[in-house]
Design a protein around this motif. Sequence first.
Motif, short mmCIF file in Angstrom:
data_model
loop_
_atom_site.label_atom_id
_atom_site.label_comp_id
_atom_site.label_asym_id
_atom_site.label_seq_id
_atom_site.Cartn_x
_atom_site.Cartn_y
_atom_site.Cartn_z
N VAL A 36 2.83 -0.77 9.91
CA VAL A 36 2.72 -2.20 9.69
C VAL A 36 4.05 -2.73 9.18
O VAL A 36 4.87 -1.99 8.63
N GLY A 37 4.28 -4.03 9.37
CA GLY A 37 5.52 -4.58 8.86
C GLY A 37 5.73 -6.03 9.24
O GLY A 37 5.11 -6.55 10.17
N SER A 38 6.63 -6.67 8.53
CA SER A 38 6.95 -8.07 8.78
C SER A 38 7.80 -8.25 10.02
O SER A 38 7.89 -9.36 10.55
N MET A 39 8.46 -7.19 10.48
CA MET A 39 9.37 -7.27 11.61
C MET A 39 8.97 -6.23 12.65
O MET A 39 8.83 -5.05 12.34
N ALA A 40 8.82 -6.68 13.88
CA ALA A 40 8.32 -5.79 14.93
C ALA A 40 9.25 -4.62 15.19
O ALA A 40 8.81 -3.56 15.62
N ARG A 41 10.53 -4.79 14.91
CA ARG A 41 11.48 -3.72 15.21
C ARG A 41 11.45 -2.60 14.17
O ARG A 41 12.07 -1.54 14.38
N GLY A 42 10.74 -2.82 13.05
CA GLY A 42 10.65 -1.80 12.02
C GLY A 42 9.32 -1.85 11.31
O GLY A 42 9.06 -2.78 10.55
N LEU A 43 8.46 -0.88 11.58
CA LEU A 43 7.11 -0.85 11.01
C LEU A 43 6.99 0.30 10.02
O LEU A 43 7.31 1.44 10.34
N VAL A 44 6.54 -0.01 8.83
CA VAL A 44 6.47 0.95 7.72
C VAL A 44 5.17 1.74 7.80
O VAL A 44 4.10 1.20 8.10
N PHE A 45 5.26 3.05 7.53
CA PHE A 45 4.08 3.90 7.47
C PHE A 45 3.36 3.68 6.14
O PHE A 45 3.94 3.88 5.07
N VAL A 46 2.09 3.25 6.22
CA VAL A 46 1.26 3.06 5.03
C VAL A 46 0.08 4.03 5.12
O VAL A 46 -0.65 4.05 6.11
N HIS A 47 -0.09 4.84 4.08
CA HIS A 47 -1.14 5.85 4.07
C HIS A 47 -2.54 5.21 4.03
O HIS A 47 -2.73 4.14 3.44
N ALA A 48 -3.50 5.92 4.61
CA ALA A 48 -4.90 5.59 4.40
C ALA A 48 -5.28 5.89 2.95
O ALA A 48 -4.64 6.71 2.29
N GLU A 49 -6.32 5.24 2.47
CA GLU A 49 -6.74 5.42 1.08
C GLU A 49 -7.63 6.66 0.95
O GLU A 49 -8.81 6.57 0.58
N THR A 50 -7.06 7.81 1.27
CA THR A 50 -7.81 9.07 1.21
C THR A 50 -7.73 9.74 -0.15
O THR A 50 -8.51 10.66 -0.43
N THR A 78 9.03 -5.88 4.50
CA THR A 78 7.60 -6.09 4.65
C THR A 78 7.01 -6.43 3.29
O THR A 78 7.65 -6.25 2.25
N LEU A 79 5.78 -6.92 3.32
CA LEU A 79 5.04 -7.23 2.10
C LEU A 79 3.88 -6.25 1.95
O LEU A 79 3.14 -6.01 2.93
N LEU A 80 3.73 -5.67 0.76
CA LEU A 80 2.62 -4.77 0.46
C LEU A 80 1.99 -5.17 -0.87
O LEU A 80 2.69 -5.68 -1.76
N GLN A 81 0.70 -4.92 -0.98
CA GLN A 81 0.01 -5.32 -2.20
C GLN A 81 0.55 -4.57 -3.42
O GLN A 81 0.86 -3.37 -3.36
N ASN A 82 0.65 -5.26 -4.52
CA ASN A 82 1.07 -4.68 -5.79
C ASN A 82 -0.14 -3.98 -6.41
O ASN A 82 -0.90 -4.56 -7.18
#
Length: 403
Positions: free
Chosen positions: A259-273, A353-357
């Motif tokens: 996921v990410g704010s910019m299509a050219r760079g998407l950040v890997f965000v882990h599942a809540e496992t 990108t923006l991620l929840q605090n």
Amino acid sequence: MTRSVWVKADDTVGDWDDRRARITAALEAGADWVLVDEADVSRVRELGDINVAAFRTDGDVTLVDDIDDVETDADADDAAESTTDADAVVVGKNGEGDATIDLPEDFSGSADLSTLRRRDGDVERGAYVRILGKEYERFAETAAEEADHTIIVGEDWTIIPLENLIARIGEETNLIAGVTTAEEAKTAFETLELGADAVLLDSDSPDEIRETVAVRDEAERESLDLEYAEVLDIEQIGSADRVCVDTGSLLEHDEGMLVGSMARGLVFVHAETAESPYVASRPFRVNAGAVHAYIRTPDGGTKYLSELQSGDEVQVVDTAGNTREAIVGRVKIEKRPMFRVALETDDGDRIETLLQNAETIKVATGEGRTAVTELEAGDELLLYTEDTARHFGEAVEESIIEK
């Protein structure tokens, strides 16, 4: 290339109870087609929703002497041919394709080819050929000129005839290799790197059917080259509409989404496992960011998080870049405090990108799984980059500035 799995369930596999068991297993496993006798088509429709191919063995084809006769017979029989509820009609059983009838020296006198040239409206045509020698390879090549689907079955399963036919007719027809195991299916999909378009599985084992479908899925999936980028800055900002993507699948500990704010760079965000002292794990969920952000989809495209809804497909990726697909079961949008994370790639590109605090949101760093609340400048964050712009989620060759 889109791969598919066909399951053979005609009368050669047993009585209706035996055939029904195969068809049911195919439905439950997610196979694409079943191949049955024409008399069973309506029964299959009652069992579930799946593409149905039917052997045409009505006995109304006759050997002819030359190509002109083939065309005349086809025209005469066109109106008289019975309609079918099948999605495809397959020629070759009890005919030349399975060696019940000898191959003519001149293929212009072929009964199977004569039948293939006839059309039932929009019903697709298939040819079934047992590869008993070089002459049957040549027959399959000729049949492929007329057939939407060409099924080839080797007696002693080897890849040489398949290699030959992939090279010669792989682009002319949907080439389907007969197999008896998932392992043979894997080889068929990988032969000559291109592989067969589909496999026809002849097996009573529900496990074998499931494993073959899994091989199909694996053959279609991307493998992504992920890289690390340096965290330049992590800043607490105000609240935004945050999206949780809840899937209908359980995700593994090393899986997440891009996921990410910019299509050219998407950040890997882990599942809540991971378990937390604050909240129970949600192994079906990825807390993916704000509504404006992109998320990667299984077709290599992107969607805005705000667009996602129940029933959509999203791409799941692990830290090694292996991918699979998952169905969205629910999307939760709530106002939450956010971080702005700024990164720099090795080539100097700046990605944000923006991620929840929240300490339950984990990303993959060079040190391993890390809560976003613990990120610091200088950390290395895993992401996927591509040198392309996006328009309505599709890659385009144009200059777009994102900042």
